[in-house]
Design an enzyme around this catalytic site. Structure first.
Site, PDB file in Angstrom:
ATOM      1  CE  LYS A   1      -6.427  -1.330   2.678  1.00 38.25           C
ATOM      2  NZ  LYS A   1      -5.451  -2.043   3.251  1.00 38.25           N
TER       3      LYS A   1
ATOM      4  CG  ASP B   1      -1.963  -1.087   1.166  1.00 33.48           C
ATOM      5  OD1 ASP B   1      -1.755  -1.909   0.319  1.00 33.48           O
ATOM      6  OD2 ASP B   1      -2.985  -0.787   2.082  1.00 33.48           O
TER       7      ASP B   1
ATOM      8  CE  LYS C   1      -5.103   1.859   2.961  1.00 34.21           C
ATOM      9  NZ  LYS C   1      -3.871   1.063   3.645  1.00 34.21           N
TER      10      LYS C   1
END
Length: 220
Positions: free
Chosen positions: A182, A91, A153
């Site tokens: 996400k 991430d 995300k």
């Protein structure tokens, strides 16, 4: 939606600056027990964690975290190091200042380089929605899609706000068909989790859902 199905979409997360190995190990044990999608932990613990779970739970870690203003070379090095240590998912945080400066080509190139460094592992691109305008969020949907990352995300959980229903709905509308979403930061109930999924989120970054389940079992 069944709670077990929701937990299968959860990146069970502990990224606090003072996280200890004992606390990280508990996150791993919980992830294994409740069959979460992954455990998301600091990079310094990835090698130890990967050895501990022995392939039974994907290990996720964060790159350029939480502010995103590391140089691209540093982010690429961090990524390669994490993958070598056993990370299955990455991430990364974008350079938000570059987005504000409309340096879109550089932002996209950085994502591409980090994605290449992932060597086929999953890349999730954190755009920190609370710091962006809707126009900038839409632009980042385009950039992440073009760069080939697997996920976009919402948040680090370390800025001024976390995921919102409105942001996930906006991202779902504008992201490419091959890019998943996400939602992370502030997800505190199964009802909220289910709504995020309904709106288009495929993953949820949180530790609270597992804590809720554990508390319920304790009260039984």
């Amino acid at each position: 939606m069944d709670r077990k199905e929701i937990l299968k979409r959860v990146d069970h997360t502990l990224l606090a600056q003072n996280a200890t190995w004992e606390e990280i190990r508990q996150i791993l044990d919980d992830g294994l027990k409740y069959e979460t999608a992954s455990a998301c932990i600091p990079a310094a613990y990835v090698k130890q964690a990967a050895q501990y779970v022995d392939g039974k739970l994907p290990i996720c870690t964060v790159i350029g975290f939480p502010n995103g203003y590391h140089t691209t070379a540093v982010k690429v090095f961090e990524t390669k190091d994490a993958i070598a240590n056993g990370a299955s998912e990455i991430d990364m945080v974008i350079n938000i200042g570059f987005v504000k400066d409309k340096r879109y080509d550089e932002v996209e190139d950085e994502i591409r380089q980090v994605h290449d460094a992932c060597e086929g592992k999953i890349l999730k691109v954190i755009i920190e929605t609370c710091l962006l305008t809707d126009e900038e969020k839409i632009k980042m949907c385009e950039i992440v899609t073009n760069a080939g990352a697997e996920y976009i995300k919402t948040s680090t959980g370390f800025s001024t706000a976390g995921a919102t229903f409105e942001d996930v709905a906006l991202m779902k509308k504008h992201v490419g068909p091959n890019v998943h979403i996400k939602a992370a930061g502030g997800i505190s109930s199964f009802a909220d989790a289910e709504e995020f999924i309904r709106l288009g989120a495929d993953r949820l970054g949180t530790s609270r859902l597992v804590k809720i389940i554990k508390k319920q079992y304790t009260l039984l």
